[in-house]
Design an enzyme around this catalytic site. Structure first.
Site, PDB file in Angstrom:
ATOM      1  CG  ASP A  23      37.463   8.149 -55.211  1.00  0.00           C
ATOM      2  OD1 ASP A  23      37.409   7.302 -54.307  1.00  0.00           O
ATOM      3  OD2 ASP A  23      37.677   9.357 -54.999  1.00  0.00           O
ATOM      4  CB  ALA A  25      35.561  11.332 -50.780  1.00  0.00           C
ATOM      5  CE  LYS A  64      39.087   6.905 -46.077  1.00  0.00           C
ATOM      6  NZ  LYS A  64      39.851   7.546 -47.166  1.00  0.00           N
ATOM      7  CG  ASP A 197      39.934  12.590 -55.281  1.00  0.00           C
ATOM      8  OD1 ASP A 197      39.539  11.409 -55.198  1.00  0.00           O
ATOM      9  OD2 ASP A 197      40.069  13.332 -54.292  1.00  0.00           O
TER      10      ASP A 197
END
EC number: 3.11.1.1
Length: 280
Positions: A23, A25, A64, A197
């Site tokens: 990933d 960010a 998003k 994360d």
């Protein structure tokens, strides 16, 4: 008699790792994953809806638009929208918020895209092992271009990048991880590791048939700035780890680590398990 293809017998198990898929960010860049969360708060505020950072973090890892849809399905958020506009937020409302969110994210994402400590060394070690490196993100391709520019300036470069709008279904569906495997020329997904994360990113890896590693302290689950992380004593870090483990419970990663700097030892353990005929 088994049929052989690219060094594998078709009925054989992989005995070594081939690739690691990251990933972005909270994993490689943007310690604490603050770029998307703060912009979500600002975008909803423009529609008269108050979001906390904790609420904004909830669906993190999704594409998003899907993230905004999930936020709008929250009863407290939906009721605020209904009070302001006289109706619950439908898909058209989600699109309107997304269209407000996207230019704000494009403007600000580079501010939050510093490389996470340990990432460059870990990537170097992975490549020295002869492993391929891929990546994917909940960001759309337009935002990822900004992230990649900033990452490259910090010395981080990954050629294979899949954005959430480049597949039919993004996380927690496995499409982005599988697209990486195809583009990297991987022979068996069981020889791949997905590092993330977020819960949906970990689930993405598991659904793709890969080993999944969850990051406890550098990303969305802990929500710590780098300075806040460094200021924690061991008691504080263990408390943050416990909260993150709870957030990841339903995703069931194969491994937990604090940050990307801790990944090499996990890769060694996975290779030992593959050599013993284990699969994810």
């Amino acid at each position: 008699m088994p049929f052989f293809f690219s060094g594998y017998a078709m009925n054989a198990l992989p005995v070594r790792l081939e690739a690691v898929i990251f990933d972005w960010a909270g994993t490689l860049v943007d310690f604490g994953s603050f770029a998307p969360t703060r912009v979500f708060v600002e975008a909803f505020a423009q529609f008269g809806v108050a979001l906390t950072l904790e609420q904004a973090r909830g669906p993190m890892g999704m594409g998003k638009w899907d993230h905004i849809r999930a936020l709008c399905d929250d009863p407290g958020i939906a009721s605020q929208y209904q009070e302001r506009f006289g109706a619950l937020p439908d898909d058209a409302a989600v699109t309107a918020i997304y269209e407000r969110f996207l230019p704000m994210q494009l403007e600000k994402v580079a501010e939050y895209s510093d490389v996470i400590p340990g990432a460059l060394q870990t990537l170097r070690e992975i490549r020295e092992r002869g492993l391929k490196v891929g990546s994917c993100s909940g960001y759309p391709a337009s935002v990822m271009r900004r992230v990649l520019e900033r990452a490259l300036a910090g010395g981080l470069e990954i050629a294979t990048v899949v954005a959430s709008d480049q597949v039919p279904r993004a996380r927690p569906a496995p499409a982005m991880a599988l697209k990486n495997a195809v583009e990297l020329g991987v022979a068996d997904v069981a020889a791949c590791v997905k590092v993330d994360d977020t819960g949906v990113g970990i689930e993405e890896g598991r659904r793709a048939g890969m080993w999944s590693v969850g990051l406890l302290l550098s990303g969305n689950a802990a929500g710590l700035t780098r300075d806040a992380y460094q200021a924690l004593d061991e008691v504080g870090r263990e408390a943050a780890r416990a909260r993150a483990r709870q957030a990841f419970a339903s995703a069931e990663p194969h491994y937990f680590i604090d940050t990307i700097a801790d990944l090499p030892s996990v890769l060694s353990d996975i290779e030992a398990r593959l050599a013993s005929a284990e699969r994810p």
